[in-house]
Scaffold this motif. Structure first.
Motif, PDB file in Angstrom:
ATOM      1  N   PHE A 100       0.829  -1.201   0.000  1.00 21.80           N
ATOM      2  CA  PHE A 100       0.000   0.000   0.000  1.00 21.80           C
ATOM      3  C   PHE A 100       0.869   1.260   0.000  1.00 21.80           C
ATOM      4  O   PHE A 100       0.587   2.231  -0.710  1.00 21.80           O
ATOM      5  N   GLN A 101       1.931   1.234   0.801  1.00 24.20           N
ATOM      6  CA  GLN A 101       2.844   2.384   0.869  1.00 24.20           C
ATOM      7  C   GLN A 101       3.486   2.647  -0.488  1.00 24.20           C
ATOM      8  O   GLN A 101       3.573   3.787  -0.940  1.00 24.20           O
ATOM      9  N   GLN A 102       3.928   1.574  -1.140  1.00 17.74           N
ATOM     10  CA  GLN A 102       4.566   1.729  -2.450  1.00 17.74           C
ATOM     11  C   GLN A 102       3.601   2.320  -3.468  1.00 17.74           C
ATOM     12  O   GLN A 102       3.964   3.236  -4.220  1.00 17.74           O
ATOM     13  N   LEU A 103       2.384   1.814  -3.491  1.00 18.10           N
ATOM     14  CA  LEU A 103       1.406   2.300  -4.468  1.00 18.10           C
ATOM     15  C   LEU A 103       1.091   3.767  -4.222  1.00 18.10           C
ATOM     16  O   LEU A 103       0.906   4.543  -5.174  1.00 18.10           O
ATOM     17  N   GLY A 183     -14.880  -4.538 -17.522  1.00 19.88           N
ATOM     18  CA  GLY A 183     -13.869  -4.138 -18.491  1.00 19.88           C
ATOM     19  C   GLY A 183     -12.577  -3.672 -17.852  1.00 19.88           C
ATOM     20  O   GLY A 183     -11.798  -2.937 -18.468  1.00 19.88           O
ATOM     21  N   ILE A 184     -12.337  -4.106 -16.604  1.00 16.12           N
ATOM     22  CA  ILE A 184     -11.156  -3.680 -15.849  1.00 16.12           C
ATOM     23  C   ILE A 184     -10.078  -4.772 -15.902  1.00 16.12           C
ATOM     24  O   ILE A 184     -10.379  -5.940 -15.655  1.00 16.12           O
ATOM     25  N   PRO A 185      -8.827  -4.419 -16.216  1.00 21.22           N
ATOM     26  CA  PRO A 185      -7.736  -5.403 -16.143  1.00 21.22           C
ATOM     27  C   PRO A 185      -7.663  -5.999 -14.746  1.00 21.22           C
ATOM     28  O   PRO A 185      -8.054  -5.361 -13.765  1.00 21.22           O
ATOM     29  N   ARG A 186      -7.163  -7.219 -14.628  1.00 20.44           N
ATOM     30  CA  ARG A 186      -7.204  -7.911 -13.341  1.00 20.44           C
ATOM     31  C   ARG A 186      -5.921  -8.703 -13.097  1.00 20.44           C
ATOM     32  O   ARG A 186      -5.269  -9.152 -14.042  1.00 20.44           O
ATOM     33  N   ILE A 187      -5.609  -8.824 -11.804  1.00 12.56           N
ATOM     34  CA  ILE A 187      -4.460  -9.602 -11.371  1.00 12.56           C
ATOM     35  C   ILE A 187      -4.955 -10.620 -10.354  1.00 12.56           C
ATOM     36  O   ILE A 187      -5.616 -10.270  -9.374  1.00 12.56           O
ATOM     37  N   GLY A 188      -4.648 -11.886 -10.596  1.00 11.96           N
ATOM     38  CA  GLY A 188      -5.040 -12.945  -9.678  1.00 11.96           C
ATOM     39  C   GLY A 188      -3.955 -13.206  -8.649  1.00 11.96           C
ATOM     40  O   GLY A 188      -2.765 -13.092  -8.950  1.00 11.96           O
ATOM     41  N   VAL A 189      -4.371 -13.520  -7.419  1.00  6.74           N
ATOM     42  CA  VAL A 189      -3.450 -13.859  -6.336  1.00  6.74           C
ATOM     43  C   VAL A 189      -3.791 -15.278  -5.864  1.00  6.74           C
ATOM     44  O   VAL A 189      -4.942 -15.547  -5.500  1.00  6.74           O
ATOM     45  N   THR A 190      -2.811 -16.169  -5.855  1.00  9.70           N
ATOM     46  CA  THR A 190      -3.100 -17.578  -5.584  1.00  9.70           C
ATOM     47  C   THR A 190      -3.024 -17.974  -4.109  1.00  9.70           C
ATOM     48  O   THR A 190      -3.245 -19.126  -3.773  1.00  9.70           O
ATOM     49  N   HIS A 191      -2.704 -17.034  -3.194  1.00  9.24           N
ATOM     50  CA  HIS A 191      -2.569 -17.417  -1.780  1.00  9.24           C
ATOM     51  C   HIS A 191      -3.898 -17.456  -1.029  1.00  9.24           C
ATOM     52  O   HIS A 191      -3.914 -17.683   0.172  1.00  9.24           O
ATOM     53  N   GLY A 192      -5.020 -17.224  -1.740  1.00  9.16           N
ATOM     54  CA  GLY A 192      -6.323 -17.235  -1.098  1.00  9.16           C
ATOM     55  C   GLY A 192      -7.127 -18.483  -1.411  1.00  9.16           C
ATOM     56  O   GLY A 192      -6.793 -19.572  -0.971  1.00  9.16           O
ATOM     57  N   VAL A 193      -8.180 -18.322  -2.195  1.00  8.03           N
ATOM     58  CA  VAL A 193      -9.121 -19.415  -2.457  1.00  8.03           C
ATOM     59  C   VAL A 193      -8.785 -20.195  -3.726  1.00  8.03           C
ATOM     60  O   VAL A 193      -8.649 -21.412  -3.707  1.00  8.03           O
ATOM     61  N   ALA A 206      -1.872 -10.675 -15.069  1.00 12.19           N
ATOM     62  CA  ALA A 206      -0.819 -11.369 -14.320  1.00 12.19           C
ATOM     63  C   ALA A 206      -1.464 -12.222 -13.236  1.00 12.19           C
ATOM     64  O   ALA A 206      -2.587 -11.955 -12.805  1.00 12.19           O
ATOM     65  N   ILE A 207      -0.731 -13.249 -12.813  1.00 11.29           N
ATOM     66  CA  ILE A 207      -1.116 -14.049 -11.647  1.00 11.29           C
ATOM     67  C   ILE A 207       0.114 -14.146 -10.752  1.00 11.29           C
ATOM     68  O   ILE A 207       1.201 -14.498 -11.224  1.00 11.29           O
ATOM     69  N   VAL A 208      -0.047 -13.790  -9.476  1.00  6.99           N
ATOM     70  CA  VAL A 208       1.073 -13.829  -8.528  1.00  6.99           C
ATOM     71  C   VAL A 208       0.730 -14.758  -7.376  1.00  6.99           C
ATOM     72  O   VAL A 208      -0.437 -15.046  -7.127  1.00  6.99           O
ATOM     73  N   ASP A 209       1.759 -15.209  -6.675  1.00 10.15           N
ATOM     74  CA  ASP A 209       1.543 -16.130  -5.560  1.00 10.15           C
ATOM     75  C   ASP A 209       1.392 -15.429  -4.221  1.00 10.15           C
ATOM     76  O   ASP A 209       0.880 -16.016  -3.270  1.00 10.15           O
ATOM     77  N   ASP A 210       1.870 -14.173  -4.128  1.00  9.42           N
ATOM     78  CA  ASP A 210       1.789 -13.453  -2.856  1.00  9.42           C
ATOM     79  C   ASP A 210       1.933 -11.953  -3.102  1.00  9.42           C
ATOM     80  O   ASP A 210       2.177 -11.508  -4.235  1.00  9.42           O
ATOM     81  N   LEU A 211       1.812 -11.168  -2.024  1.00  6.24           N
ATOM     82  CA  LEU A 211       1.846  -9.711  -2.156  1.00  6.24           C
ATOM     83  C   LEU A 211       3.247  -9.184  -2.417  1.00  6.24           C
ATOM     84  O   LEU A 211       3.400  -8.088  -2.962  1.00  6.24           O
ATOM     85  N   HIS A 212       4.271  -9.953  -2.063  1.00  7.94           N
ATOM     86  CA  HIS A 212       5.639  -9.544  -2.397  1.00  7.94           C
ATOM     87  C   HIS A 212       5.832  -9.557  -3.917  1.00  7.94           C
ATOM     88  O   HIS A 212       6.445  -8.640  -4.476  1.00  7.94           O
ATOM     89  N   GLN A 213       5.308 -10.582  -4.565  1.00 11.91           N
ATOM     90  CA  GLN A 213       5.386 -10.636  -6.033  1.00 11.91           C
ATOM     91  C   GLN A 213       4.590  -9.501  -6.659  1.00 11.91           C
ATOM     92  O   GLN A 213       4.997  -8.932  -7.673  1.00 11.91           O
ATOM     93  N   LEU A 214       3.463  -9.177  -6.051  1.00 12.21           N
ATOM     94  CA  LEU A 214       2.642  -8.081  -6.564  1.00 12.21           C
ATOM     95  C   LEU A 214       3.386  -6.753  -6.446  1.00 12.21           C
ATOM     96  O   LEU A 214       3.357  -5.919  -7.363  1.00 12.21           O
ATOM     97  N   LYS A 215       4.056  -6.555  -5.328  1.00  7.74           N
ATOM     98  CA  LYS A 215       4.852  -5.341  -5.108  1.00  7.74           C
ATOM     99  C   LYS A 215       5.939  -5.231  -6.177  1.00  7.74           C
ATOM    100  O   LYS A 215       6.181  -4.146  -6.751  1.00  7.74           O
ATOM    101  N   THR A 216       6.602  -6.346  -6.475  1.00  8.30           N
ATOM    102  CA  THR A 216       7.628  -6.362  -7.505  1.00  8.30           C
ATOM    103  C   THR A 216       7.049  -6.034  -8.874  1.00  8.30           C
ATOM    104  O   THR A 216       7.651  -5.314  -9.676  1.00  8.30           O
ATOM    105  N   LEU A 217       5.865  -6.550  -9.120  1.00  7.05           N
ATOM    106  CA  LEU A 217       5.182  -6.308 -10.402  1.00  7.05           C
ATOM    107  C   LEU A 217       4.941  -4.810 -10.587  1.00  7.05           C
ATOM    108  O   LEU A 217       5.202  -4.257 -11.666  1.00  7.05           O
TER     109      LEU A 217
END
Length: 221
Positions: A100-103, A183-193, A206-217
């Motif tokens: 959140f801080q980075q964004l 019509g919104i682009p989306r990113i999937g996170v696999t650490h949930g459901v 994109a699909i990421v495994d955790d929020l660290h990967q999302l931050k890097t993205l």
């Protein structure tokens, strides 16, 4: 992918299973509540499939044959179990606040689109102190349930942005389909459901495994 994130001025987060690791408590509280309401106890898999939906829609999906009295009983028990009685921890996923801080530093706006009730999100914000990161939020009380795009369309209207200027981050098919419909682009996170195989069906950028990967993205955009 890079182009989509470079254009992104608004990041919309699902909450349960995306930002907060609350799936275990939702499953446990729902199973206990079903028992107390004298309804068939759903499996963990079955409960996970309704995470993100409004409670009314979730209950109808899990217990299609229940009567009005059972519905009222289930609603009462579930709220009590989830908020007060179930001991299953619900920590924030590691790296959430750093993301959140980075964004914010990148001058992107943040929002929440959640199946939680307004009362529940307000309680979580009070406990975590994270409310100030978000310009707006939409809960189950405010809009039609996921996967209807109503929540996202309201957020776009309020922020004055176009769908291509936003991105939806979520862990379920409900999040992905809602964003797709808006019509919104989306990113999937696999650490949930839902895992890679389910999320990929909705053509996320994109699909990421955790929020660290999302931050890097977002760092590389």
């Amino acid at each position: 992918m890079q182009h989509s994130l470079q254009c992104c001025r608004l990041v919309i987060f699902d909450w349960d299973g995306t930002v907060m690791d609350s799936v275990g408590r939702i499953v446990s509280a729902m199973q206990t509540s079903a028992k107390l309401a004298e309804l068939p106890v759903p499996t963990a898999y079955e409960v996970k499939q309704i995470i993100g939906l409004s409670l009314d829609l979730a209950f109808t999906s899990l217990f299609p044959c229940m009567n009005k009295q059972q519905h009222q009983s289930l609603f009462k028990h579930y709220r009590e179990q989830y908020v007060h009685h179930d001991p299953t921890p619900t920590p924030m996923f590691e790296g959430a606040e750093l993301l959140f801080q980075q964004l914010h530093q990148q001058q992107r706006q943040l929002a929440v689109a959640t199946g939680k009730a307004r009362k529940g999100l307000t309680r979580i914000f009070a406990e975590t102190g994270l409310a100030h990161y978000f310009v707006t939020t939409r809960c189950a009380d405010d809009a039609r349930s996921k996967p209807d795009p109503d929540m996202l369309l309201q957020i776009l209207h309020e922020t004055g942005l176009q769908p291509e200027q936003a991105v939806m981050v979520g862990d379920t098919s409900h999040d992905m389909l809602m964003a797709q419909k808006a019509g919104i682009p989306r990113i999937g996170v696999t650490h949930g459901v839902h895992g890679l195989d389910v999320l990929a069906k909705f053509e996320p950028i994109a699909i990421v495994d955790d929020l660290h990967q999302l931050k890097t993205l977002f760092s590389s955009s």
